[in-house]
Design a protein around this motif. Structure first.
Motif, PDB file in Angstrom:
ATOM      1  N   VAL A 261      14.552  -1.438 -14.292  1.00 36.24           N
ATOM      2  CA  VAL A 261      13.188  -2.229 -13.195  1.00 36.24           C
ATOM      3  C   VAL A 261      11.943  -1.357 -13.784  1.00 36.24           C
ATOM      4  O   VAL A 261      11.534  -0.918 -14.221  1.00 36.24           O
ATOM      5  N   ASP A 263       6.750  -1.701 -14.001  1.00 33.86           N
ATOM      6  CA  ASP A 263       6.009  -2.949 -13.838  1.00 33.86           C
ATOM      7  C   ASP A 263       5.214  -3.481 -15.124  1.00 33.86           C
ATOM      8  O   ASP A 263       4.947  -2.573 -15.841  1.00 33.86           O
ATOM      9  N   VAL A 271       2.336  -7.033 -11.891  1.00 37.68           N
ATOM     10  CA  VAL A 271       3.331  -7.247 -11.344  1.00 37.68           C
ATOM     11  C   VAL A 271       3.936  -6.322 -10.944  1.00 37.68           C
ATOM     12  O   VAL A 271       4.680  -6.059 -11.971  1.00 37.68           O
ATOM     13  N   THR A 272       4.624  -5.577  -9.481  1.00 39.10           N
ATOM     14  CA  THR A 272       5.403  -4.157  -9.574  1.00 39.10           C
ATOM     15  C   THR A 272       6.551  -4.743  -9.633  1.00 39.10           C
ATOM     16  O   THR A 272       7.032  -6.434  -8.825  1.00 39.10           O
ATOM     17  N   VAL A 274       8.923  -6.042 -11.610  1.00 34.67           N
ATOM     18  CA  VAL A 274      10.302  -6.464 -11.273  1.00 34.67           C
ATOM     19  C   VAL A 274      11.895  -6.287 -12.401  1.00 34.67           C
ATOM     20  O   VAL A 274      12.090  -5.188 -12.865  1.00 34.67           O
ATOM     21  N   GLN A 275      12.302  -6.258 -12.234  1.00 31.26           N
ATOM     22  CA  GLN A 275      14.152  -6.251 -12.119  1.00 31.26           C
ATOM     23  C   GLN A 275      14.406  -7.100 -13.408  1.00 31.26           C
ATOM     24  O   GLN A 275      15.123  -8.578 -12.890  1.00 31.26           O
ATOM     25  N   GLU A 302       5.826 -13.684  -7.807  1.00 30.29           N
ATOM     26  CA  GLU A 302       6.769 -14.225  -7.170  1.00 30.29           C
ATOM     27  C   GLU A 302       8.081 -14.902  -8.239  1.00 30.29           C
ATOM     28  O   GLU A 302       9.254 -14.948  -8.538  1.00 30.29           O
ATOM     29  N   ARG A 305       8.672 -12.967 -10.983  1.00 31.95           N
ATOM     30  CA  ARG A 305       9.302 -11.236 -10.678  1.00 31.95           C
ATOM     31  C   ARG A 305      11.235 -12.176 -10.480  1.00 31.95           C
ATOM     32  O   ARG A 305      12.093 -11.827 -11.218  1.00 31.95           O
ATOM     33  N   TYR A 306      11.252 -13.679  -9.647  1.00 34.95           N
ATOM     34  CA  TYR A 306      12.480 -14.598  -9.805  1.00 34.95           C
ATOM     35  C   TYR A 306      13.066 -14.303 -11.111  1.00 34.95           C
ATOM     36  O   TYR A 306      14.669 -14.753 -10.831  1.00 34.95           O
ATOM     37  N   ARG A 309      14.599 -11.490 -12.652  1.00 38.11           N
ATOM     38  CA  ARG A 309      15.473 -11.362 -12.189  1.00 38.11           C
ATOM     39  C   ARG A 309      17.554 -11.752 -12.081  1.00 38.11           C
ATOM     40  O   ARG A 309      18.226 -11.782 -12.307  1.00 38.11           O
TER      41      ARG A 309
END
Length: 461
Positions: A261, A263, A271-272, A274-275, A302, A305-306, A309
């Motif tokens: 994970v 940022d 964007v914090t 981020v996986q 978002e 991030r999506y 992930r």
């Protein structure tokens, strides 16, 4: 020839990973698609199932009647096919429109907004990441990729509602000079393909010229610290990126228990959390570039991030087959010394206290000749190195160039051996492993499913 005038497309070298994406593109457009490839593969069989007419002998008589009208047939060929190929000669002598794959992609960048990813290494993963982020977002995209996306089970994405097209920009044979990108990432410029370019300077010059092709109003996103100096047109923005510095970079990286994970720091919006869906350390760097290009083209925090992930990776790029406490087994397409270095370093970071064995099939005599010391240095990060004979691809043997050049330069302390490719399965069957990785861009990967079966049976998983 305009795309609207084409009724049939014939591919000379239909089964290459990049060519097959165009085969599928034209099939989806409802055109007659046929072609030649040297040998049948699972990929060519899939293309046949999808409607492509493919044969496997160099024979003009095998060209379908529907592909013999020069006014309506586009012929696409790969530079790996020799100039005296009988079918290529037939098309040339009969006035057909003949284009390289890269020329066709170049045409698409003139009718779409091209988001292109160039670089010696990292371009397949970065372009596939960017395509996935864009496709699942409100922006959507088309994409032509250099590997099979695990999210989509294919190397292309088609969209009826987006004028973005993500393209892997290949520097081999200067193919990327046909493109006219709206935006481009350059991941790396470590010299390669010196059989084509001759010198490092010529290789770097090719990338410089590529940057002149980016369209005004667009952008270049270039990795920090590259030797190549960009030369963009007026109106093209330049950003830099890397793991820990540049306009786009990562902060607060957490690697723990198989998860990564971080940022994402950006001049547009940070964007914090981020996986990484495919938690491999090198993918932080690739992910920064992919997110930068997607963000500059409208993707929200978002959506970034999506997309990151849910990204599942690319076949043969850190492609984990088995992963548990007893055995880790994966395949990686790495075939340049810097790629192997990144692969080995990532494995060391992920599996600090485990014994790592690599089976490496060198790719090309010229690349082995030019970089054998660098290969040895990179492979020496691992505990055990097993070399097979060189995969020649398009090349003839070069006297004195064998895998032993790499073997002799491995650092002291590395457990090393050379075996025949035909003996690899027996080697896997008769030896014990902790972490095993198959490296290279040749045909050894065809044995990976059987290796997986052997290891599953051996370790009861």
């Amino acid at each position: 020839m305009e795309l609207k005038d084409i009724k049939a497309v014939y591919f000379v070298g239909a089964g290459g990973i990049g060519m097959s994406a165009l085969v599928r593109y034209f099939l989806k457009k409802g055109m007659v698609v046929a072609g030649y490839d040297k040998t049948p593969t699972p990929l060519t069989r899939q293309l046949e199932d999808e409607g492509a007419l493919i044969h496997y002998e160099e024979n003009v008589d095998a060209i379908p009647r529907s592909c013999r009208n020069s006014a309506q047939t586009l012929v696409v060929y790969t530079p790996a096919v020799p100039a005296d190929h009988k079918e290529l000669v037939f098309f040339r002598e009969n006035g057909f429109e003949i284009q390289k794959r890269a020329q066709v992609l170049g045409t698409l960048t003139r009718t779409h907004r091209g988001l292109c990813v160039a670089g010696t290494h990292g371009k397949t993963t970065t372009s596939t990441m960017c395509a996935h982020i864009m496709h699942q977002s409100s922006m959507d995209c088309n994409a032509f990729l250099g590997g099979i996306s695990k999210n989509y089970g294919t190397n292309y994405i088609l969209s009826d509602r987006s004028d973005f097209v993500v393209i892997e920009a290949d520097e081999f044979d200067r193919s990327f000079h046909w493109l006219r990108p709206w935006m481009s990432v350059i991941t790396s410029t470590d010299p390669d393909h010196l059989d084509i370019y001759g010198t490092k300077e010529a290789y770097l010059e090719s990338f410089r010229h590529y940057t002149t092709l980016i369209q005004p109003g667009g952008a270049l996103i270039i990795h920090c610290g590259l030797e190549m100096q960009p030369d963009v047109q007026e109106g093209v923005r330049i950003y830099d990126y890397s793991l820990n510095e540049g306009d786009f970079h990562a902060e607060n990286i957490r690697i723990d228990n198989g998860e990564i994970v971080f940022d994402f720091v950006s001049p547009v919006e940070n964007v914090t959390g981020v996986q990484l869906g495919q938690p491999v350390p090198i993918n932080i760097d690739n992910g920064i570039a992919a997110m930068a290009m997607a963000q500059l083209n409208g993707c929200s925090a978002e959506e970034l991030r999506y997309g990151m992930r849910t990204y599942h990776g690319v076949d043969r790029r850190f492609d984990f087959k088995l992963r548990n406490d007893r055995i880790v087994f994966l395949s990686d397409y790495a075939h340049h010394p810097k790629e192997i270095y990144q692969s080995a370093r990532s494995m060391r970071e992920l599996y600090r206290n485990r014994r790592i064995t690599a089976i490496f099939q060198p790719h090309l005599y010229t690349r082995t000749r030019d970089f054998y010391r660098d290969f040895a240095d990179s492979l020496s990060l691992l505990d055990q190195v097993v070399l097979t004979e060189i995969y020649p691809a398009r090349e003839q043997p070069i006297e004195g160039v064998t895998s032993k050049l790499i073997y002799d330069n491995l650092k002291p302390g590395v457990d090393k051996m050379i075996i025949r490719k035909d003996d690899v399965l027996d080697f896997v069957r008769n030896n014990d492993f902790d972490v095993l990785i198959v490296l290279g861009a040749g045909d050894l990967d065809a044995q990976v499913p059987e290796m997986e079966s052997i290891l599953k049976q051996k370790y009861h998983c």
